[in-house]
Design an enzyme around this catalytic site. Structure first.
Site, PDB file in Angstrom:
ATOM      1  N   GLN B 255       5.888 -12.912  10.915  1.00 17.35           N
ATOM      2  CA  GLN B 255       5.640 -11.462  10.389  1.00 17.35           C
ATOM      3  C   GLN B 255       6.355 -10.272  11.297  1.00 17.35           C
ATOM      4  O   GLN B 255       6.830  -9.032  11.185  1.00 17.35           O
ATOM      5  CB  GLN B 255       3.809 -11.022  10.706  1.00 17.35           C
ATOM      6  CG  GLN B 255       3.401  -9.663   9.922  1.00 17.35           C
ATOM      7  CD  GLN B 255       3.801  -9.382   9.169  1.00 17.35           C
ATOM      8  OE1 GLN B 255       4.009 -10.493   7.683  1.00 17.35           O
ATOM      9  NE2 GLN B 255       4.805  -8.619   8.904  1.00 17.35           N
ATOM     10  N   HIS B 258      10.071  -8.768  10.918  1.00 22.11           N
ATOM     11  CA  HIS B 258      10.375  -7.583  10.178  1.00 22.11           C
ATOM     12  C   HIS B 258      10.891  -6.895  10.709  1.00 22.11           C
ATOM     13  O   HIS B 258      11.467  -6.156  10.463  1.00 22.11           O
ATOM     14  CB  HIS B 258       8.589  -7.356   9.231  1.00 22.11           C
ATOM     15  CG  HIS B 258       8.165  -8.042   8.343  1.00 22.11           C
ATOM     16  ND1 HIS B 258       9.359  -7.951   7.238  1.00 22.11           N
ATOM     17  CD2 HIS B 258       7.665  -9.061   8.123  1.00 22.11           C
ATOM     18  CE1 HIS B 258       9.492  -8.915   6.100  1.00 22.11           C
ATOM     19  NE2 HIS B 258       8.271  -9.789   5.812  1.00 22.11           N
ATOM     20  N   GLU B 322      -2.636  -5.842   6.044  1.00 24.73           N
ATOM     21  CA  GLU B 322      -2.132  -6.444   5.398  1.00 24.73           C
ATOM     22  C   GLU B 322      -2.285  -7.679   4.779  1.00 24.73           C
ATOM     23  O   GLU B 322      -2.462  -7.726   3.051  1.00 24.73           O
ATOM     24  CB  GLU B 322      -0.432  -6.036   5.278  1.00 24.73           C
ATOM     25  CG  GLU B 322      -0.076  -5.604   4.462  1.00 24.73           C
ATOM     26  CD  GLU B 322       1.749  -5.608   4.256  1.00 24.73           C
ATOM     27  OE1 GLU B 322       1.550  -5.898   5.863  1.00 24.73           O
ATOM     28  OE2 GLU B 322       2.156  -5.524   3.472  1.00 24.73           O
ATOM     29  N   HIS B 323      -1.762  -8.582   5.602  1.00 28.36           N
ATOM     30  CA  HIS B 323      -2.033 -10.122   5.468  1.00 28.36           C
ATOM     31  C   HIS B 323      -2.765  -9.957   5.860  1.00 28.36           C
ATOM     32  O   HIS B 323      -2.734 -10.176   7.393  1.00 28.36           O
ATOM     33  CB  HIS B 323      -0.980 -10.757   5.523  1.00 28.36           C
ATOM     34  CG  HIS B 323       0.557  -9.850   4.620  1.00 28.36           C
ATOM     35  ND1 HIS B 323       1.342  -9.022   5.863  1.00 28.36           N
ATOM     36  CD2 HIS B 323       1.069 -10.193   4.041  1.00 28.36           C
ATOM     37  CE1 HIS B 323       2.245  -8.585   5.035  1.00 28.36           C
ATOM     38  NE2 HIS B 323       2.012  -9.314   3.762  1.00 28.36           N
ATOM     39  N   ASP B 356       4.503 -13.011  -0.049  1.00 31.42           N
ATOM     40  CA  ASP B 356       6.304 -12.712   0.376  1.00 31.42           C
ATOM     41  C   ASP B 356       7.371 -13.212  -0.777  1.00 31.42           C
ATOM     42  O   ASP B 356       7.458 -11.806  -1.389  1.00 31.42           O
ATOM     43  CB  ASP B 356       7.229 -12.749   1.003  1.00 31.42           C
ATOM     44  CG  ASP B 356       6.447 -12.478   2.490  1.00 31.42           C
ATOM     45  OD1 ASP B 356       5.244 -11.587   2.689  1.00 31.42           O
ATOM     46  OD2 ASP B 356       6.475 -12.618   3.610  1.00 31.42           O
ATOM     47  N   HIS B 415     -19.572  24.530 -24.763  1.00 30.66           N
ATOM     48  CA  HIS B 415     -20.109  22.734 -24.286  1.00 30.66           C
ATOM     49  C   HIS B 415     -20.535  22.369 -25.258  1.00 30.66           C
ATOM     50  O   HIS B 415     -21.073  21.399 -26.302  1.00 30.66           O
ATOM     51  CB  HIS B 415     -20.298  22.417 -23.409  1.00 30.66           C
ATOM     52  CG  HIS B 415     -18.801  22.373 -22.272  1.00 30.66           C
ATOM     53  ND1 HIS B 415     -18.424  22.814 -21.911  1.00 30.66           N
ATOM     54  CD2 HIS B 415     -18.773  21.255 -22.055  1.00 30.66           C
ATOM     55  CE1 HIS B 415     -17.332  22.727 -21.647  1.00 30.66           C
ATOM     56  NE2 HIS B 415     -17.412  21.619 -21.740  1.00 30.66           N
TER      57      HIS B 415
END
Lengths: 430, 430
Positions: B255, B258, B322-323, B356, B415
């Site tokens: 991670q 990145h 996120e993960h 991934d 209506h």
């Protein structure tokens, strides 16, 4: 009422245009309100109640007594109606809870999704003359079914500092955890930032005026999600020779009465039905109690004669209506041709107000052409779908090479190494 | 590397904070770029290619020849890997196509939902050193499965005016209809507004730098939808005494590589595993080819010793990663306690890089705490769910009173009338 007889296709894009929404500079006003609420909390809300709604409210939290009192003021007939609508909305939205399906994509590699409720959600219900307790049902029922823990509701008080009993009764019935007397952009600010009384939430739902819409957009800067972008309400009716002009006119008017910016489009393939619907619309408009707004809305609306149902559906897909009514005899045949619409009403007895109130479908739908890229509110709107995966030792062995090759090609060597180090360990043990 | 031993709960909210993203004033720059693209179309894109990417590109459309050429330049090993990943992603996303389930909410009232593809979607793939062909798979496969008619892709050319062959090969394999050589905010502007070559789309997907992110936000002013709000990538690993420190370290680093703003959190309940993972991370970092970014990212990252798995999950839910990797022996037990996460990896052999690239789940996931209120990309991201309803004559009779009472209470008489006029017609016929 703008009447068009067999318009050329070149004219269609003009005819499917929405009335332009004036994008006034509301952001500054809204930012100022957020600032006030952030600084002063509840007391800012009390001040805004005075300033904007002329209401003197000491405690913005609705008490249990007020809820009890509301319950006593609702007649049995309305209670039964709300109960029936609630049951249908529950049935339809409960059917949207998916079963967990585990997929073995490669031997030893199992992937699946599970729903998790958004923990804290906020519902905004506008004030004004129409007490939109139906919107409370449409938002609170799926929130509850999804399992949201905190479901709060904000709505502006009347001049006496009270909230309409139908809203209070419905909110309580649907398991809303807390109700607050605050409206407009300040209510959105409070649910975004939190105050002494009002908890901040992760997602905000519900309709409102231009200030509320601007405030919901602004709230996104604080990482709060919103239900969907907003615009005026719309209906498009497609009628063939079997349609009933009185019904078509009634449906068109039930949309037009929402507001002067509502849009109504009528497409017919039969001249008799076309002309009679125009006459019927005028006739029914006259006897409508509050017909001014409806009349204004009809001014901007199109009544169009087209040569085939296929052509009408093509027009409708281009327009992407919030509500689409197929007043057609063999509507089944045409369902696959519908590409862009929020909610579709099939046949002569499926009037829009059924879906607005009680059939079970949600009435919070994409307007303004957003039916091209957004869905209406559903159970999905109140959950996150989390993906899970489990690789066995063998699973990673089966997939390892593929991951390594791809990671290396992307130049991500630590990604590759996370696999290699595991495969190496396996080999050492053998 | 920030190490915390049994931190007090009061400190948790500090520890779960993301690095603040500088909200620079990009809107003006982006608005200028949109303006240029609107006025000059393709020729603006050609100019921007020169200005920002130093690339001389005569024709921004990628030709069939270029695609053929790319295919020849990809080795068999990579082709096989892409093929296997594509099959798994297809299997998992195909399982997300729902069966149509018709619900009879009241006798004679039938409601259901049907998926319709978003007709035109755009995929953005960033340039730079890493050719993210895996992201092409993650976005084009579900778009194709959903039935999107136009799936276009924009990506910036290199200085020679070429696009990485792995991106071209994958795009072609996945049924992308058109590929264009343009990047940055101008690519987003082109997909929003359309140019002579590039069709405008209804929804834009894909990662990018701060200009791309700002441009995607700006595109929403033109009624274009986007996949989700963006932020730096993250992983949170929870380890018990059975976790393997080498594996944990490898996952944390995969991670961290990145980017320098990536965030990595390690939670352990066992001191030995905790200390060894810290050592292993430092050791593996040293031998990583491009370890500068990873080292920077680790500086901002937390290694935290906690007293129980329950506590670790509580922390994780607050952080909403996120993960999320559960390097736990009996992970099944803890799945129900997961409330906020993008994608979850279970056990010692489910490394993040599996998801991934190739296990089948989508890697486009909510970052920056958005896992509290957003789902990752799935088949759902490429469709609208349209509701349908059909009321028979008897159905409307059964539900009519309820609709009338509710409409009247909300003061919406047209209506009500849409129902009354139909019930009256029924009665006349009897």
């Amino acid at each position: 009422m703008q009447v068009e007889i067999y318009p050329e296709k070149e004219k269609w894009s003009e005819l499917t245009k929405r009335p332009v929404i004036k994008r006034e500079q509301l952001t500054e006003i809204v930012a100022g309100i957020f600032d006030e609420v952030e600084k002063k909390g509840d007391s800012a809300l009390v001040e805004f109640n005075k300033k904007f709604d002329g209401a003197e409210v000491k405690n913005i939290s609705v008490s249990q007594e007020e809820i009890k009192d509301a319950e006593e003021r609702i007649c049995e007939e309305l209670k039964l109606a709300i109960q029936e609508a609630k049951e249908n909305i529950t049935k339809f939205h409960a059917s949207q809870i998916p079963e967990i399906e585990k997929i073995e994509t490669t031997n030893g590699v199992i992937c699946w999704r599970e729903n998790r409720a958004i923990e804290k959600v906020g519902i905004y219900i506008p004030g004004g003359t129409a007490p939109l307790f139906s919107t409370v049902l449409m938002l609170a029922v799926p929130a509850r079914l999804a399992g949201c823990e905190e479901i709060i509701l904000c709505t502006p008080p009347d001049k006496m500092g009270n909230i309409n009993p139908a809203i209070l009764y419905t909110a309580n019935l649907c398991g809303i955890t807390q109700i607050f007397k605050t409206g407009g952009a300040q209510a959105i600010a409070a649910m975004t930032l939190g105050t002494e009384s009002i908890p901040n939430v992760y997602k905000i739902f519900g309709p409102g005026n231009q200030y509320v819409v601007a405030a919901k957009e602004f709230a996104q800067n604080y990482n709060v999600a919103i239900d969907m972008p907003a615009g005026p309400s719309e209906v498009l009716v497609i009628a063939d020779e079997n349609a009933v002009p009185e019904f078509c006119a009634a449906d068109l008017l039930s949309q037009a009465e929402h507001g002067s910016d509502s849009q109504v489009i009528f497409l017919a393939t039969d001249e008799k039905v076309f002309n009679e619907t125009i006459l019927e619309t005028r006739k029914q408009l006259e006897v409508l109690p509050r017909n001014e707004m409806a009349a204004e809305s009809l001014n901007n609306s199109h009544f169009i004669l087209l040569s085939s149902i296929e052509e009408a559906l093509e027009f409708s897909n281009l327009y992407a209506p919030e509500h689409l009514i197929l007043a057609l005899n063999n509507f089944e045949k045409y369902i696959p041709q519908i590409r862009n619409a929020g909610s579709v009403f099939l046949g002569n007895y499926s009037c829009e107000s059924a879906g607005d109130y009680a059939s079970g479908t949600n009435h919070t739908l994409p307007t303004n052409g957003f039916a091209k890229n957004y869905s209406g509110v559903s159970l999905d709107s109140f959950v996150k779908k989390i993906t899970f995966q489990n690789l066995s030792e063998q699973g990673l062995k089966n997939l390892g090479k593929t991951i390594e090759v791809m990671a290396e090609t992307e130049g991500l060597f630590a990604h590759k190494n996370a696999v290699s180090i595991r495969l190496k360990k396996q080999n050492e043990r053998i």
